[in-house]
Design a protein around this motif. Structure first.
Motif, mmCIF file in Angstrom:
data_model
loop_
_atom_site.group_PDB
_atom_site.id
_atom_site.type_symbol
_atom_site.label_atom_id
_atom_site.label_comp_id
_atom_site.label_asym_id
_atom_site.label_seq_id
_atom_site.Cartn_x
_atom_site.Cartn_y
_atom_site.Cartn_z
ATOM 1 N N HIS A 26 -8.994 4.986 -11.829
ATOM 2 C CA HIS A 26 -9.472 3.860 -12.644
ATOM 3 C C HIS A 26 -9.127 2.533 -11.990
ATOM 4 O O HIS A 26 -8.303 2.462 -11.086
ATOM 5 N N GLU B 49 -1.649 1.846 -8.179
ATOM 6 C CA GLU B 49 -1.211 2.869 -9.131
ATOM 7 C C GLU B 49 -1.685 4.253 -8.676
ATOM 8 O O GLU B 49 -2.642 4.352 -7.896
ATOM 9 N N HIS C 243 -5.141 -3.750 -10.885
ATOM 10 C CA HIS C 243 -4.775 -2.640 -9.998
ATOM 11 C C HIS C 243 -5.907 -1.641 -9.850
ATOM 12 O O HIS C 243 -6.750 -1.520 -10.726
HETATM 13 NI NI NI Z 1 -3.666 1.781 -14.817
#
Ligand code: NI
Length: 270
Positions: free
Chosen positions: A44, A238, A168
């Motif tokens: 994501h 991440e 991110h």
């Molecule tokens: Ni996240």
């Protein structure tokens, strides 16, 4: 459909380039993984905004929806005063889009007024453009204001300093071969001198919650304010590993308690 995928791919590429400029460590980690023979896909991408008539979640979501993304679930982060939604594309190789907004009705009058004043500086043309999700900071502001915002809401100060761009990107661990275990991946990153966010432990979530995540700490980067250039925490990278639900399908949602800690990856290093 093909046109939609090409259009969204162009936007995602623009977001990635913008993100790597602010966070060169992400590009280096990406290269480290591909040098190990990995194909790096994104789980994501996270975007931030404020709850405001011009700028709510929808202002960022609309372009993604136009090119085939579908709204899935929503989330409340009580302590951080955030509301969020995530979107998925039928083409499963495309990353989910996670959009959060600061609930201005729940913050102090100072944060409320400051963020609303910044919002008034943006043109509707910019909000309506396809590249709004990586246009950067469309307003002027001082370092003094940044610091005052940060005292109450790190989230508000980050948004005020950086504007609209990915906070991110998130590597899809499930698609990795050598590093499909988050602990093995974390060890590899630390061996390569990357500092991980250890707030609440390096691994947020668990197999039981169907989602494990870790992240680097955002490094400080110079930002131009009206009262000079100052170093402030930028973006982080991440890593997410998903587990199968009882029906055999991988869980695709987010875990509020874990994300609460992940948000702290843009806090100032003590
Ligand atoms: Ni996240």
């Amino acid at each position: 459909m093909q046109n939609n995928i090409q259009a969204i791919q162009n936007i995602l590429n623009g977001m990635w380039d913008d993100y790597c400029t602010l966070n060169p460590a992400a590009k280096k980690i990406y290269n480290l993984l591909t040098a190990q023979g990995e194909i790096v896909l994104n789980d994501h991408i996270a975007l931030r905004t404020i709850q405001h008539p011009k700028l709510g979640i929808e202002s960022l979501a609309k372009t993604f929806k136009k090119y085939g993304y579908i709204e899935k679930s929503d989330y409340i982060f009580k302590e951080k005063k955030l509301y969020a939604k995530h979107y998925e594309h039928p083409h499963s190789d495309l990353p989910k889009i996670f959009i959060s907004e600061l609930e201005l009705s729940k913050v102090s009058p100072f944060v409320q007024t400051t963020m609303s004043e910044l919002a008034e500086q943006i043109s509707n043309d910019l909000i309506n453009s396809d590249n709004f999700s990586y246009c950067g900071r469309p307003w002027k502001m001082s370092f003094e204001t940044y610091n005052k915002l940060a005292q109450e809401s790190e989230y508000a100060s980050w948004l005020a300093a950086f504007g609209f761009r990915p906070n991110h990107f998130t590597v899809n661990i499930n698609q990795l071969k050598k590093f499909s275990d988050i602990t093995v991946l974390n060890t590899f990153l630390k061996q390569n001198d990357y500092k991980l966010n250890s707030s609440g432990g390096e691994i947020k979530g668990s197999a039981k919650e169907y989602l494990e995540q870790s992240s680097t700490m955002a490094s400080e980067i110079p930002v131009a304010f009206t009262d000079g250039s100052h170093l402030v925490p930028g973006c982080y990278y991440e890593f997410a590993k998903r587990y199968a639900l009882p029906d055999g399908k991988l869980y695709q949602g987010f875990v509020a308690a874990s994300a609460d800690k992940i948000f702290e990856s843009t806090n100032k290093l003590k």
